[in-house]
Design a protein around this motif. Structure first.
Motif, PDB file in Angstrom:
ATOM      1  N   SER A  71      -6.278 -14.690   4.128  1.00 44.82           N
ATOM      2  CA  SER A  71      -7.584 -14.282   4.666  1.00 44.82           C
ATOM      3  C   SER A  71      -8.039 -12.956   4.087  1.00 44.82           C
ATOM      4  O   SER A  71      -8.654 -12.115   4.754  1.00 44.82           O
ATOM      5  N   CYS A  72      -7.692 -12.746   2.804  1.00 42.48           N
ATOM      6  CA  CYS A  72      -8.055 -11.528   2.075  1.00 42.48           C
ATOM      7  C   CYS A  72      -7.476 -10.268   2.714  1.00 42.48           C
ATOM      8  O   CYS A  72      -7.964  -9.151   2.484  1.00 42.48           O
ATOM      9  N   SER A  73      -6.435 -10.451   3.523  1.00 41.40           N
ATOM     10  CA  SER A  73      -5.713  -9.324   4.145  1.00 41.40           C
ATOM     11  C   SER A  73      -6.608  -8.433   4.977  1.00 41.40           C
ATOM     12  O   SER A  73      -6.259  -7.280   5.259  1.00 41.40           O
ATOM     13  N   GLY A  74      -7.761  -8.938   5.344  1.00 37.04           N
ATOM     14  CA  GLY A  74      -8.680  -8.121   6.126  1.00 37.04           C
ATOM     15  C   GLY A  74      -9.389  -7.055   5.323  1.00 37.04           C
ATOM     16  O   GLY A  74     -10.082  -6.203   5.891  1.00 37.04           O
ATOM     17  N   ASN A  75      -9.225  -7.099   3.990  1.00 41.12           N
ATOM     18  CA  ASN A  75      -9.804  -6.053   3.147  1.00 41.12           C
ATOM     19  C   ASN A  75     -10.851  -6.595   2.175  1.00 41.12           C
ATOM     20  O   ASN A  75     -11.137  -5.966   1.161  1.00 41.12           O
ATOM     21  N   GLY A  76     -11.386  -7.752   2.492  1.00 41.64           N
ATOM     22  CA  GLY A  76     -12.380  -8.332   1.611  1.00 41.64           C
ATOM     23  C   GLY A  76     -13.052  -9.524   2.249  1.00 41.64           C
ATOM     24  O   GLY A  76     -12.751  -9.897   3.392  1.00 41.64           O
ATOM     25  N   MET A 113     -12.929  -5.126  -1.033  1.00 37.82           N
ATOM     26  CA  MET A 113     -13.617  -3.863  -0.883  1.00 37.82           C
ATOM     27  C   MET A 113     -13.227  -2.935  -2.024  1.00 37.82           C
ATOM     28  O   MET A 113     -12.204  -3.134  -2.679  1.00 37.82           O
ATOM     29  N   SER A 114     -14.021  -1.894  -2.266  1.00 32.95           N
ATOM     30  CA  SER A 114     -13.854  -1.064  -3.457  1.00 32.95           C
ATOM     31  C   SER A 114     -12.511  -0.363  -3.515  1.00 32.95           C
ATOM     32  O   SER A 114     -12.055   0.021  -4.599  1.00 32.95           O
ATOM     33  N   THR A 115     -11.848  -0.193  -2.376  1.00 29.25           N
ATOM     34  CA  THR A 115     -10.573   0.531  -2.367  1.00 29.25           C
ATOM     35  C   THR A 115      -9.361  -0.397  -2.377  1.00 29.25           C
ATOM     36  O   THR A 115      -8.222   0.071  -2.221  1.00 29.25           O
ATOM     37  N   TYR A 116      -9.588  -1.708  -2.576  1.00 37.44           N
ATOM     38  CA  TYR A 116      -8.467  -2.663  -2.598  1.00 37.44           C
ATOM     39  C   TYR A 116      -8.611  -3.608  -3.780  1.00 37.44           C
ATOM     40  O   TYR A 116      -9.717  -3.841  -4.291  1.00 37.44           O
ATOM     41  N   THR A 117      -7.469  -4.189  -4.197  1.00 41.34           N
ATOM     42  CA  THR A 117      -7.468  -5.134  -5.315  1.00 41.34           C
ATOM     43  C   THR A 117      -6.380  -6.170  -5.075  1.00 41.34           C
ATOM     44  O   THR A 117      -5.687  -6.144  -4.058  1.00 41.34           O
ATOM     45  N   GLY A 118      -6.212  -7.114  -6.003  1.00 40.18           N
ATOM     46  CA  GLY A 118      -5.234  -8.181  -5.863  1.00 40.18           C
ATOM     47  C   GLY A 118      -5.885  -9.484  -5.454  1.00 40.18           C
ATOM     48  O   GLY A 118      -7.028  -9.509  -4.974  1.00 40.18           O
ATOM     49  N   VAL A 119      -5.163 -10.602  -5.631  1.00 39.79           N
ATOM     50  CA  VAL A 119      -5.735 -11.905  -5.317  1.00 39.79           C
ATOM     51  C   VAL A 119      -6.042 -12.053  -3.835  1.00 39.79           C
ATOM     52  O   VAL A 119      -6.898 -12.845  -3.443  1.00 39.79           O
ATOM     53  N   ASP A 120      -5.317 -11.280  -2.985  1.00 37.80           N
ATOM     54  CA  ASP A 120      -5.572 -11.338  -1.549  1.00 37.80           C
ATOM     55  C   ASP A 120      -6.007  -9.990  -0.993  1.00 37.80           C
ATOM     56  O   ASP A 120      -5.938  -9.747   0.212  1.00 37.80           O
ATOM     57  N   CYS A 121      -6.464  -9.094  -1.882  1.00 36.89           N
ATOM     58  CA  CYS A 121      -6.957  -7.765  -1.488  1.00 36.89           C
ATOM     59  C   CYS A 121      -5.906  -6.946  -0.728  1.00 36.89           C
ATOM     60  O   CYS A 121      -6.246  -6.119   0.115  1.00 36.89           O
ATOM     61  N   SER A 122      -4.648  -7.142  -1.038  1.00 37.60           N
ATOM     62  CA  SER A 122      -3.593  -6.458  -0.280  1.00 37.60           C
ATOM     63  C   SER A 122      -3.126  -5.167  -0.941  1.00 37.60           C
ATOM     64  O   SER A 122      -2.375  -4.401  -0.340  1.00 37.60           O
ATOM     65  N   THR A 123      -3.562  -4.908  -2.171  1.00 35.76           N
ATOM     66  CA  THR A 123      -3.098  -3.730  -2.896  1.00 35.76           C
ATOM     67  C   THR A 123      -4.145  -2.629  -2.829  1.00 35.76           C
ATOM     68  O   THR A 123      -5.284  -2.809  -3.273  1.00 35.76           O
ATOM     69  N   GLU A 124      -3.758  -1.501  -2.266  1.00 37.30           N
ATOM     70  CA  GLU A 124      -4.678  -0.372  -2.167  1.00 37.30           C
ATOM     71  C   GLU A 124      -4.760   0.354  -3.503  1.00 37.30           C
ATOM     72  O   GLU A 124      -3.749   0.576  -4.166  1.00 37.30           O
ATOM     73  N   ILE A 125      -5.959   0.711  -3.902  1.00 38.78           N
ATOM     74  CA  ILE A 125      -6.165   1.450  -5.146  1.00 38.78           C
ATOM     75  C   ILE A 125      -5.943   2.930  -4.873  1.00 38.78           C
ATOM     76  O   ILE A 125      -6.603   3.533  -4.022  1.00 38.78           O
ATOM     77  N   ILE A 126      -4.977   3.507  -5.580  1.00 38.34           N
ATOM     78  CA  ILE A 126      -4.697   4.938  -5.446  1.00 38.34           C
ATOM     79  C   ILE A 126      -5.525   5.669  -6.489  1.00 38.34           C
ATOM     80  O   ILE A 126      -5.314   5.521  -7.694  1.00 38.34           O
ATOM     81  N   ARG A 127      -6.461   6.441  -6.042  1.00 35.53           N
ATOM     82  CA  ARG A 127      -7.348   7.134  -6.967  1.00 35.53           C
ATOM     83  C   ARG A 127      -6.753   8.468  -7.392  1.00 35.53           C
ATOM     84  O   ARG A 127      -6.168   9.187  -6.596  1.00 35.53           O
ATOM     85  N   ALA A 128      -6.917   8.771  -8.704  1.00 40.32           N
ATOM     86  CA  ALA A 128      -6.380  10.021  -9.231  1.00 40.32           C
ATOM     87  C   ALA A 128      -7.158  11.207  -8.690  1.00 40.32           C
ATOM     88  O   ALA A 128      -8.324  11.100  -8.299  1.00 40.32           O
ATOM     89  N   LYS A 129      -6.485  12.349  -8.646  1.00 37.19           N
ATOM     90  CA  LYS A 129      -7.127  13.575  -8.221  1.00 37.19           C
ATOM     91  C   LYS A 129      -8.298  13.867  -9.146  1.00 37.19           C
ATOM     92  O   LYS A 129      -8.197  13.783 -10.364  1.00 37.19           O
ATOM     93  N   GLN A 130      -9.430  14.240  -8.572  1.00 40.03           N
ATOM     94  CA  GLN A 130     -10.645  14.384  -9.346  1.00 40.03           C
ATOM     95  C   GLN A 130     -10.875  15.795  -9.880  1.00 40.03           C
ATOM     96  O   GLN A 130     -11.890  16.068 -10.496  1.00 40.03           O
ATOM     97  N   THR A 131      -9.975  16.724  -9.618  1.00 35.43           N
ATOM     98  CA  THR A 131     -10.164  18.093 -10.059  1.00 35.43           C
ATOM     99  C   THR A 131      -9.112  18.472 -11.082  1.00 35.43           C
ATOM    100  O   THR A 131      -8.012  17.921 -11.102  1.00 35.43           O
ATOM    101  N   PHE A 132      -9.449  19.429 -11.934  1.00 37.24           N
ATOM    102  CA  PHE A 132      -8.539  19.933 -12.947  1.00 37.24           C
ATOM    103  C   PHE A 132      -8.216  21.389 -12.643  1.00 37.24           C
ATOM    104  O   PHE A 132      -9.011  22.100 -12.015  1.00 37.24           O
ATOM    105  N   PRO A 133      -7.053  21.862 -13.081  1.00 35.80           N
ATOM    106  CA  PRO A 133      -6.720  23.265 -12.833  1.00 35.80           C
ATOM    107  C   PRO A 133      -7.675  24.190 -13.570  1.00 35.80           C
ATOM    108  O   PRO A 133      -8.176  23.869 -14.644  1.00 35.80           O
ATOM    109  N   SER A 134      -7.927  25.345 -12.978  1.00 35.86           N
ATOM    110  CA  SER A 134      -8.777  26.335 -13.631  1.00 35.86           C
ATOM    111  C   SER A 134      -7.988  27.021 -14.737  1.00 35.86           C
ATOM    112  O   SER A 134      -6.764  26.934 -14.811  1.00 35.86           O
ATOM    113  N   LEU A 135      -8.717  27.730 -15.606  1.00 36.77           N
ATOM    114  CA  LEU A 135      -8.046  28.468 -16.662  1.00 36.77           C
ATOM    115  C   LEU A 135      -7.099  29.506 -16.085  1.00 36.77           C
ATOM    116  O   LEU A 135      -6.024  29.757 -16.621  1.00 36.77           O
TER     117      LEU A 135
END
Length: 278
Positions: free
Chosen positions: A39-44, A54-76
């Protein structure tokens, strides 16, 4: 029953899952809705037997959560020694690149390093671009591009190429880059890209204790080494000694750099599989 999905249209796991669901549906009444795995694991949403996740899940049954990389870089200031980095410091930055917007029809490397040059200059830093192809241009005289960048507060330098090529080109350019840095040791940060190993001799010289390079912070940006560009990008065969030399120089550059930056998790994973330095 013949599965109505084209054999090459989907990954094997997804293909088998969808085909099995169609087989189940065939056993039901014609009006029965097609079911989705778990049933799409409740995520789709289940649409004709296929999960639309949904945008934060993937897989044939939407059971895999997408781990997004950190969006910031270290300063100089975070990556430089405390003695040389403060919020008011104007740094001298060298960008060593085989591509730059203007003189050549560039690809991703040229776009990235030219944008970096403008961004650093806008932040108040002193920027020099060392163009490893030399003082050459496909689009008008090279001197015109030197003036063009100078008007924007950026120094563009064509790397010196001796009249007699006493080494293969990739090794010669890398060595001439190291000579340039020994002649001009004023830079606080030096950026190299991995492709073709232009930073190899400079990084090796710093590692061996050359005083002119001792205070430089070195950064290698991963944009796709020669092995990836040829074997994966262009589906070419690695059939030259020069390819093996470049592969060694690129790997050692990553190993010897103070900092390594990758814009791509995919590239890091590929390098890991190919045995690159961690």
């Amino acid at each position: 029953m013949i599965c109505p999905i084209a054999p090459r249209a989907l990954p094997v796991v997804l293909l088998v899952t969808i085909c099995s669901l169609h087989a189940q549906a065939a056993a039901q009444s014609p009006d029965a809705p097609l079911l989705c795995l778990n049933s799409c694991s409740g995520n789709g949403e289940c649409v004709k037997g296929v999960c639309l996740c949904m945008s934060t899940y993937t897989g044939v049954d939407c059971s895999t959560e997408i781990i997004r990389a950190k969006q910031t870089f270290p300063s100089l200031a975070e990556i430089l020694p405390e003695t040389s980095a403060t919020s008011s410091t104007s740094l001298k930055v060298l960008l060593v690149t085989t591509e730059v917007v203007g003189p050549v029809s560039n690809g991703g490397i040229g776009t990235a390093y030219t944008t970096m040059a403008h961004t650093l200059r806008a932040a108040g830093h002193l920027v020099t671009i060392l163009f490893t192809m030399g003082p050459v241009s496909q689009h008008g005289p090279f001197e015109d591009w030197v003036k063009h960048y100078a008007e924007q507060g950026i120094e563009l330098v064509g790397l010196y190429h001796p009249p007699v090529r006493y080494l293969p080109r990739h090794m010669l350019e890398s060595y001439e880059v190291s000579r340039f840095l020994r002649d001009r040791p004023e830079f606080d940060i030096v950026h190299f890209h991995d492709y073709q190993g232009a930073g190899y001799y400079s990084l090796l010289a710093k590692h061996q204790g050359y005083p002119e390079l001792a205070n430089m912070t070195t950064v290698v940006g991963l944009h796709g080494p020669n092995l990836w560009a040829k074997s994966v990008g262009n589906q070419e065969t690695i059939d030259r000694i020069g390819d093996l030399e470049m592969d060694f120089m690129e790997r050692k550059s990553v190993e010897l750099a103070d900092h390594v930056i990758s814009p791509s998790r995919y590239l890091l994973e590929w390098m890991g599989r190919e045995g690159w330095p961690a």
